[in-house]
Scaffold this active site. Structure first.
Site, mmCIF file in Angstrom:
data_model
loop_
_atom_site.group_PDB
_atom_site.id
_atom_site.type_symbol
_atom_site.label_atom_id
_atom_site.label_comp_id
_atom_site.label_asym_id
_atom_site.label_seq_id
_atom_site.Cartn_x
_atom_site.Cartn_y
_atom_site.Cartn_z
ATOM 1 N N THR A 226 -6.513 -5.969 154.716
ATOM 2 C CA THR A 226 -6.465 -5.605 156.201
ATOM 3 C C THR A 226 -7.607 -6.096 156.951
ATOM 4 O OG1 THR A 226 -7.476 -3.579 156.178
ATOM 5 C CG2 THR A 226 -5.209 -3.249 155.915
ATOM 6 N N ARG A 235 -6.169 -5.175 164.176
ATOM 7 C CA ARG A 235 -5.229 -4.320 163.269
ATOM 8 C C ARG A 235 -4.447 -5.593 162.876
ATOM 9 N NH1 ARG A 235 -5.975 0.757 163.754
ATOM 10 N NH2 ARG A 235 -4.657 1.054 161.804
HETATM 11 C C1 LIG Z 1 -5.004 0.569 154.727
HETATM 12 C C2 LIG Z 1 -4.201 0.125 153.477
HETATM 13 C C3 LIG Z 1 -2.953 -0.512 153.439
HETATM 14 C C4 LIG Z 1 -2.267 -0.540 154.719
HETATM 15 O O1 LIG Z 1 -2.765 -1.127 155.858
HETATM 16 P P1 LIG Z 1 -1.941 -0.836 157.189
HETATM 17 O O2 LIG Z 1 -2.619 -1.770 157.811
HETATM 18 O O3 LIG Z 1 -2.091 0.606 157.462
HETATM 19 O O4 LIG Z 1 -0.430 -1.071 156.751
HETATM 20 C C5 LIG Z 1 -2.686 -0.990 152.196
HETATM 21 N N1 LIG Z 1 -3.322 -0.833 151.106
HETATM 22 C C6 LIG Z 1 -4.518 -0.274 151.008
HETATM 23 C C7 LIG Z 1 -5.128 0.005 149.716
HETATM 24 C C8 LIG Z 1 -5.105 0.331 152.151
HETATM 25 O O5 LIG Z 1 -6.085 1.197 152.209
#
Ligand SMILES: *Cc1c(COP(=O)(O)O)cnc(C)c1O
Length: 423
Positions: A226, A235
């Protein structure tokens, strides 16, 4: 004609909600490990006129006209991310971390295929096979866990499960685990069974960018991430991989899984890669880790048990039962939020309580470090948390502690009080 007046005049209701949350952000101590505070430059890019452009496809191969500026923007974001992470292939289009993972699964798996990943109860993510998520509905996830005594991932268990189940993907990565991952051991296990080695670096890619955590990119086939957690960008999601997987990954993201990319978010990603490549960001990442270590030591000194005995990264998990066998994660998190410290309850390894209640708290230091807090404040925060929880039946003490929390929060706000949206 588009209404050109500012949001305060066009929609005072939404403007008021933005101001309300700005005040919340500026007056609480924020310890949610997946959150951070993006820079005005990142937010300006995300709020730019790029929100208007459709650009299905990839730079130079679009299904729409008028993409000359968008092509340069997306290519710039890709080039910056490649340089930052030493990547051969980068995709900056996934709308989120969950979409990045979905894009990878769509590229390499058929429904029913097997993936080996960290169990959700021991720190894995929803998209690593939760039955309530598409990943658990489409694919067969085989979970590995952590050792009961060390509370660290047991690589012997990972290997024996890999040999037994022969998954197509061996997945490393977490949302609630505070130790370095043994990339070399995962790589060898994946090679032994001819599987892809994927790392979900959503939580810690910012530490990798700032060189405060080992880079999985050279050893993994595919890394997803992310851009809004420790990396402090907009985001969004991204994928980094070996060049040979590029064609399938491009298709896995578009058209398999998404339509048009959100160009304004990609503009924010480009700015965040630029910010993350500076010496200032490297000191920031080192300080995140130093703050988490200082906090873990402070909790331990005060008799609060830190899962696995400490941390190598930006997060730590606390066992509430070390404060009081009856104290739950839910009760602790609710009380602390009411006092001005925002964090989340979290299951701990072998937690006897259900996920909605839990016995633990998860704490991350990315946000407070952005606000300028150093080790001294990290210790102070640990102290305030411990005293609040220990005196949770004593209203007089809680009132005094709330005051101390508010003073500390307001000495380290993420944004100036006259920040746009706080008119
Ligand atoms: C936060 C997270 C995601 C997902 O991210 P989003 O942007 O909330 O969809 C995927 N994998 C891991 C390990 C995360 O911590």
């Amino acid at each position: 004609m588009t209404d050109m007046r500012p949001i305060e005049e066009v929609d005072s209701e939404v403007a008021g909600l933005i101001r309300g949350d700005l005040t919340r952000q500026n007056t609480h101590i924020h310890l949610i490990a997946s959150e951070n505070f993006a820079s005005p430059a990142v937010m300006e890019a995300c709020g730019s006129i790029f929100t208007n452009k459709y650009a299905e496809g990839y730079p130079g191969r679009r299904y729409y006209e008028g993409c000359e500026w968008v092509d340069r923007l997306e290519q710039l974001a890709i080039d910056r991310a490649k340089a930052l992470f030493d990547g051969e292939y980068v995709n900056v289009q996934p709308h989120s971390g969950a979409q990045a993972n979905m894009g990878v699964y769509f590229a390499f798996l058929e429904p029913g295929d097997k993936v080996l990943g960290l169990s959700l109860a021991e720190g894995g993510h929803l998209t690593h096979g939760s039955p309530v998520n598409f990943s658990g509905r489409f694919y067969r996830f085989i979970p590995y866990g952590v050792d009961r005594a060390s509370e660290r991932i047991d690589m012997n268990e990972v290997r024996s499960k890999a040999l037994e189940h022969r998954p197509k993907i061996v997945l490393a990565g977490y949302s609630a685990y505070s130790r370095h991952l043994d990339y070399q051991a995962f790589r060898s296990i994946a090679d032994e069974i001819g599987a892809l080695f994927m790392v979900d670096a959503a939580h810690f890619i910012g530490l990798v960018a700032g060189k405060a955590s080992p880079n999985p990119v050279p050893l993994a086939d595919i890394v997803t991430a992310t851009t809004h957690k420790a990396l402090r960008g907009p985001r969004g999601g991204m994928i980094i991989a070996k060049e040979g997987y590029g064609k399938e990954l491009n298709k896995g993201v578009f058209p398999d899984m998404q339509g048009g990319p959100i160009i304004s978010q990609i503009a924010g990603k480009a700015v965040c890669y630029q910010e993350a490549s500076t010496a200032g960001f490297r000191s920031y990442a080192a300080q995140i880790v130093a703050n988490a270590s200082a906090m873990a030591a402070a909790f331990t000194e005060r008799g609060v048990r830190v899962v696995s005995g400490g941390t190598d990264n930006h997060l730590l998990l606390l066992d509430m039962r070390s404060i009081d066998p009856d104290l739950t994660g839910k009760e602790a998190a609710t009380l602390l939020d009411s006092m001005g410290i925002t964090l989340n309850r979290n299951g701990i390894p072998y937690d006897p309580r259900p996920p909605y209640i839990t016995s633990g708290l998860r704490i991350g230091t990315s946000g407070i470090t952005t606000c300028g807090m150093k080790e001294a404040q990290a210790v102070q925060v640990a102290d305030l948390i411990t005293r609040s929880l220990r005196h949770r039946a004593d209203d007089e003490t809680l009132k005094r502690l709330s005051g101390e929390i508010s003073d500390l929060a307001q000495a380290f706000p993420p944004y100036p009080p006259d920040f746009p949206g706080h008119a």
